[in-house]
Scaffold this motif. Structure first.
Motif, short mmCIF file in Angstrom:
data_model
loop_
_atom_site.label_atom_id
_atom_site.label_comp_id
_atom_site.label_asym_id
_atom_site.label_seq_id
_atom_site.Cartn_x
_atom_site.Cartn_y
_atom_site.Cartn_z
N GLU A 33 -6.02 60.72 -48.57
CA GLU A 33 -6.82 60.00 -49.55
C GLU A 33 -8.06 59.37 -48.93
OE1 GLU A 33 -4.77 55.63 -49.55
OE2 GLU A 33 -3.69 57.29 -50.42
N GLU A 73 -2.81 47.59 -50.21
CA GLU A 73 -3.69 48.58 -50.83
C GLU A 73 -3.69 48.44 -52.35
OE1 GLU A 73 -4.59 52.97 -49.38
OE2 GLU A 73 -2.61 52.84 -50.34
N GLU A 74 -2.52 48.32 -52.93
CA GLU A 74 -2.44 48.17 -54.39
C GLU A 74 -3.09 46.88 -54.85
OE1 GLU A 74 1.66 48.49 -55.50
OE2 GLU A 74 1.78 50.59 -54.92
N ARG A 75 -2.84 45.81 -54.12
CA ARG A 75 -3.37 44.50 -54.50
C ARG A 75 -4.90 44.47 -54.43
NH1 ARG A 75 -0.44 42.22 -51.21
NH2 ARG A 75 -1.88 41.70 -49.55
N LEU A 104 -7.12 47.13 -54.11
CA LEU A 104 -7.90 48.26 -54.63
C LEU A 104 -7.73 48.51 -56.12
CD1 LEU A 104 -7.75 50.96 -51.84
CD2 LEU A 104 -9.54 49.29 -52.31
N GLU A 105 -6.73 47.93 -56.73
CA GLU A 105 -6.49 48.20 -58.15
C GLU A 105 -7.74 47.91 -58.98
OE1 GLU A 105 -3.29 47.25 -61.67
OE2 GLU A 105 -3.40 45.87 -59.97
N GLU A 106 -8.27 46.74 -58.85
CA GLU A 106 -9.44 46.35 -59.64
C GLU A 106 -10.69 47.15 -59.26
OE1 GLU A 106 -12.02 42.37 -60.45
OE2 GLU A 106 -9.83 42.15 -60.36
N LEU A 113 -10.99 50.12 -57.96
CA LEU A 113 -10.87 51.52 -58.38
C LEU A 113 -11.16 51.68 -59.86
CD1 LEU A 113 -7.72 52.73 -56.41
CD2 LEU A 113 -10.08 53.49 -56.09
N GLY A 114 -10.67 50.74 -60.66
CA GLY A 114 -10.92 50.80 -62.11
C GLY A 114 -12.36 50.45 -62.44
N ARG A 148 -14.71 53.06 -61.19
CA ARG A 148 -14.35 54.39 -61.70
C ARG A 148 -14.25 55.44 -60.60
NH1 ARG A 148 -13.96 53.88 -66.98
NH2 ARG A 148 -15.36 52.54 -68.15
N ILE A 200 -8.66 58.75 -58.26
CA ILE A 200 -7.64 58.83 -57.21
C ILE A 200 -6.73 60.00 -57.45
CG2 ILE A 200 -7.66 56.42 -56.54
CD1 ILE A 200 -5.21 56.01 -58.32
#
Length: 91
Positions: free
Chosen positions: A2, A76-78, A80-82, A84-85, A88, A91
């Protein structure tokens, strides 16, 4: 991997704000790859010589890898979530 496509896209879209996050994630990826290598070597040694010490070493290597991966994915989730959305980035 990734990081080969997602991180450059995040870097260009997120600029300096995401640079420290991406640097940390890439460093963690290198650590995780080293831990995978450690586990592989321990497993190969165990195949050659199946003894209690080898099993203990494999267990310890696996536990270290498990901790690193869980920590990495949580971070990573904490973080990158915002972005990435909002940016745009696919993933």
């Amino acid at each position: 991997m990734e990081e080969e496509w997602m991180f450059p896209a995040l870097s260009s879209a997120g600029g300096r704000a995401l640079a420290p996050v991406i640097a940390r994630l890439m460093a963690e990826h290198r650590v995780i790859h080293a831990l995978i290598d450690d586990l592989r070597r321990a497993a190969e040694a165990l195949v050659r010589r199946p003894d209690p010490e080898g099993f203990d070493l494999c267990g310890a290597r696996f536990a270290a890898l498990d901790r690193a991966i869980r920590s990495h994915f949580g971070y990573e989730e904490r973080v990158l979530e915002e972005p990435l959305g909002a940016l745009r980035v696919p993933i």
